[in-house]
Scaffold this active site. Structure first.
Site, short mmCIF file in Angstrom:
data_model
loop_
_atom_site.label_atom_id
_atom_site.label_comp_id
_atom_site.label_asym_id
_atom_site.label_seq_id
_atom_site.Cartn_x
_atom_site.Cartn_y
_atom_site.Cartn_z
N HIS A 15 0.86 -1.21 0.00
CA HIS A 15 0.00 0.00 0.00
C HIS A 15 0.88 1.25 0.00
O HIS A 15 1.46 1.63 1.02
CB HIS A 15 -0.89 0.00 1.25
CG HIS A 15 -1.93 1.09 1.22
ND1 HIS A 15 -3.27 0.86 1.41
CD2 HIS A 15 -1.82 2.43 1.04
CE1 HIS A 15 -3.94 1.99 1.34
NE2 HIS A 15 -3.07 2.97 1.12
N HIS A 176 -4.80 -0.71 5.78
CA HIS A 176 -4.34 0.07 6.95
C HIS A 176 -5.30 -0.01 8.14
O HIS A 176 -5.86 1.00 8.56
CB HIS A 176 -4.05 1.53 6.55
CG HIS A 176 -5.05 2.19 5.65
ND1 HIS A 176 -6.39 2.22 5.91
CD2 HIS A 176 -4.89 2.85 4.48
CE1 HIS A 176 -7.01 2.86 4.95
NE2 HIS A 176 -6.12 3.25 4.06
#
Ligand code: DOR
Ligand code: ZN
Length: 347
Positions: A15, A176
């Site tokens: 990410h 996340h």
């Protein structure tokens, strides 16, 4: 004796925000220096919604990382209310789109064109499910009546749980994660549901951001939560559970945009990502679990081979620079000016 060095398969970052233009040129090398591959977020000022845009952006990234020819940027599509399922399928079958990203509209930076109602994209998600294309989710609701610290937990109940029920075969990465709720939820699901964990959410809680003066460089979305959540994330990361893997969410903003009356969300953690992650595993006496989290679990989830290269980390202190890059785009790296215990060996 405590371990002083560690050699593992080269990790990937699942990410990453690399931005574009001058900022891309300034920051991309920090990711490429450490990681074999990176999942590139599509939230540019003009979102990446087509195969052609993604291919052109990938070429710009490869240009910006030409000092690290082994580095492979994996591209994602930005889901909108009106995105064409055929475009996604074509992009995926041509190997341009590795995955697609769901931003609830207005949840975060450059998400205004995101999805206003998940039901609108059900045909797209069904197509993704049938071709095995992973859905990456920014898991926060945006309703003004939901407190910002509750937005992830409410997203699980109101959006994610029903989605998984409706599309049980869809591969989903809950990006996340910041709460114990999210870690527990992911752990309880089938193997097609995984999660990334950032290094800052393993290291800071909301008090670190707010006590003794507001620290704009520790502000990100989802915002850091209470200490009990940080501890739950650490437990998930060191567990070895293949559902959890490394994703920094490194998100550079120029210093002036962070140190502002309306500061941008995002932590530029790329420069010392691995050093900070390994420090967490060291503190938890779990260095033996680091390779799984950083280099094995992610490729397994995405159905990709692990990297051939190895990386050696050594326990030797270093100081993080005060800033990186050049004004007006200079950025403040995560932990600017602080000492780190570990470094990446270059010999
Ligand atoms: O803190 C964040 N910054 N969270 C996001 O979801 C987006 C990112 C960015 O692009 O700046
Ligand atoms: Zn992000």
């Amino acid at each position: 004796m405590a371990m002083e060095s560690l050699t593992i398969t080269q990790p990937d970052d699942w990410h990453v925000h690399l931005r574009d233009d001058e900022m891309l040129k300034q920051v991309a090398q920090y990711t490429a220096r450490q990681f074999g591959r990176a999942i590139i977020m599509p939230n540019l000022k003009v979102p990446v919604t087509t195969t052609a845009m993604a291919a052109a952006y990938q070429a710009r990234i490869l240009q910006a990382t030409s000092d690290y020819p082994g580095f492979k940027p994996l591209m994602t599509a930005y889901l909108t209310d009106t995105i064409d399922p055929q475009e996604l399928q074509t992009g995926h079958s041509e190997g341009i789109f590795t995955a697609a990203k769901l931003y609830p509209a207005n949840a975060t930076t450059n998400s205004a064109a995101g999805v206003s109602n998940i039901k609108l994209i059900y045909p797209v998600l069904e197509a993704m499910q049938s071709i095995g294309m992973p859905l990456l989710v920014h898991g926060e609701v945006v309703s003004p009546d939901v407190d910002i610290f509750d937005r992830e937990a409410v997203f699980i109940e109101t959006i994610l749980q029903p989605l998984i029920k409706d599309m049980p075969e869809l591969n989903v990465v809950f990006e996340h994660i910041t709460t114990k709720d999210a870690a527990d939820f992911v752990e309880a699901q089938a193997d097609n549901i995984g999660a990334t964990i950032t290094v800052h959410h393993l290291q800071i809680n909301r008090s670190d951001m707010l006590v003794g003066g507001i620290k704009p460089h520790l502000y990100c979305l989802p915002v850091a939560k209470r200490e009990e959540h940080r501890l739950a994330l650490r437990k998930a990361a060191i567990s070895g559970n293949k559902k959890f893997f490394l994703g920094t969410d490194t998100a550079p903003h120029a210093i002036g945009d962070k140190e502002s009356a309306c500061g941008c969300a995002g932590i530029f953690s790329a420069p010392h990502a691995l050093e900070n992650y390994v420090q967490v595993f060291d503190e938890e006496n779990s260095l033996d679990q680091f390779e799984k989290f950083a280099a094995l679990n992610g490729p397994a989830f995405y159905g990709l081979p692990i990297n051939d290269k190895k990386v050696r980390l050594v326990k030797k202190p270093q100081q993080v620079p005060a800033s990186i890059g050049h004004p007006p785009l200079a950025v403040s790296p995560y932990k600017a000016g602080e000492m780190l215990d570990w470094r990446i060996s270059t010999d």
